[in-house]
Design an enzyme around this catalytic site. Structure first.
Site, PDB file in Angstrom:
ATOM      1  N   HIS A  41       0.826  -1.210   0.000  1.00 34.07           N
ATOM      2  CA  HIS A  41       0.000   0.000   0.000  1.00 34.07           C
ATOM      3  C   HIS A  41       0.861   1.261   0.000  1.00 34.07           C
ATOM      4  O   HIS A  41       0.974   1.965   1.008  1.00 34.07           O
ATOM      5  CB  HIS A  41      -0.955  -0.010   1.194  1.00 34.07           C
ATOM      6  N   GLU A 126      -5.767  -7.583   3.795  1.00 43.05           N
ATOM      7  CA  GLU A 126      -5.267  -8.715   4.591  1.00 43.05           C
ATOM      8  C   GLU A 126      -6.419  -9.471   5.248  1.00 43.05           C
ATOM      9  O   GLU A 126      -6.410 -10.703   5.317  1.00 43.05           O
ATOM     10  CB  GLU A 126      -4.287  -8.219   5.657  1.00 43.05           C
ATOM     11  N   SER A 218      -2.581   2.826   3.827  1.00 41.40           N
ATOM     12  CA  SER A 218      -1.667   1.922   4.534  1.00 41.40           C
ATOM     13  C   SER A 218      -2.108   1.801   5.985  1.00 41.40           C
ATOM     14  O   SER A 218      -2.120   2.788   6.729  1.00 41.40           O
ATOM     15  CB  SER A 218      -0.233   2.471   4.466  1.00 41.40           C
TER      16      SER A 218
END
Ligand code: SF4
Length: 320
Positions: A41, A126, A218
């Site tokens: 990211h 994730e 991020s």
């Protein structure tokens, strides 16, 4: 004005590995090599691999049949590998080994018949990969949450996204333990996240303002900003000097600077140059350089090719 620079900051071993896998794939297969989801990211890292011939796509369906695709560092659900097989794709898996470890924990606890709770952020890449591994309940600690009413004797295992706030996750675990005191709790927040948050905490204790360098999407960059704000210090997440608002620096004597695990050091250097401090001081516990080996099933990629992660050694100091 002085800059206090967090150590550690910047690239982790998982990011080095993912970028290297794209580089090696291009060396071995030529271009284009597709990358499912941003390899990490950070827009600069994505632009750099795209300049070498990678094409970033958001889903397996976007990859032409028979092409080569790298799955990003965040991990992918099993359904993506199945779709890739049907499309006759060559898949190179750049999932960080520390994320794969969480996947393996999920599969093991599911096989053992335990109920699994994942502490993680809804829709984060994730979490999409981890929740695909087994049935589990997702607890997003930023929101109100309740657990299902399981039988009293049910065995519970708690997993976490690797890039969460250490502090907020501990609170969520404490709340889960109120109803499940015997829950197995895995320590899944990774070394890079933990160490960068520890350094950011020290930074916030001694500065008037914290700049986190990295991307808005991020997770670990956002958590670094949260650490400083929780300490009562103004903090901003910026990609580089072009996003620096000079009004933030008014009356500020000490600026803390850190960066997330997917931020290239060149962006940190550019911000420091824009701030033009009188002195730079290093703050934080430091970190022993960690390197993840190329996964066994991808070693044929290395061949005569060279891993390029050494390019991202710190350019500002020698102790990071
Ligand atoms: S932040 Fe942690 S889990 Fe994510 S890629 Fe880096 S080492 Fe792996």
């Amino acid at each position: 004005m002085d800059v206090y620079l967090a150590t550690p900051r910047g690239f982790c071993a998982g990011v080095d590995l993912a970028v290297d896998i794209v580089d090696l794939a291009i060396q071995r297969y030529g271009t284009p090599v597709y990358v499912k989801h941003q390899i990490v990211h950070n827009p600069k890292v994505v632009a750099d691999v795209e300049a070498e011939g990678a094409i970033t796509v958001e889903s397996v369906e976007d990859v032409p049949e028979g092409a080569v695709v790298v799955f990003s560092a965040h991990g992918s659900p099993p359904s993506d590998y199945e779709k890739a097989k049907l499309r006759n794709l060559t898949v190179l898996d750049a999932t960080c080994p520390l994320v794969t470890r969480v996947h393996n924990e999920a599969k093991k606890y599911s096989k053992d018949g335990k109920k699994i709770i994942l502490i993680g952020h809804v829709d984060h890449q994730e979490v999409i990969g981890t929740t695909g591994q087994a049935e589990m309940v997702l607890v997003d600690e930023r929101q109100d949450w309740t657990l299902p009413e399981w039988e009293e004797d049910v065995e519970v295992a708690v997993l976490t996204q690797t890039t969460l706030s250490v502090y907020d996750t501990a609170i969520a675990i404490g709340n889960i333990r109120k109803s499940h005191p015997d829950a197995i709790v895995r320590d899944d927040i990774c070394y890079a996240t933990t160490n960068r948050q520890a350094a950011a905490t020290e930074l916030a204790d001694m500065t008037d303002l914290v700049l986190v360098i990295g991307a808005q999407n991020s997770s670990n960059c956002n958590r670094l900003k949260d650490v400083a704000i929780k300490k009562g210090v103004p903090a901003y997440l910026i990609n580089g000097p072009e996003e620096l608002d000079r009004s933030w620096l008014e009356s500020v004597e000490k600026i803390g600077i850190t960066s997330g695990a997917s931020t290239p050091e060149t962006q940190v250097k550019a911000v420091i140059e824009a701030v033009a401090p009188q002195n730079i001081f290093r703050v934080g516990p430091g970190e022993i350089k960690t390197t993840f080996a190329i996964p066994r099933d991808l070693r044929s990629l290395v061949g005569s090719g060279q891993r390029s992660s050494s390019k991202e050694e710190s350019i500002l100091d020698e102790d990071n």
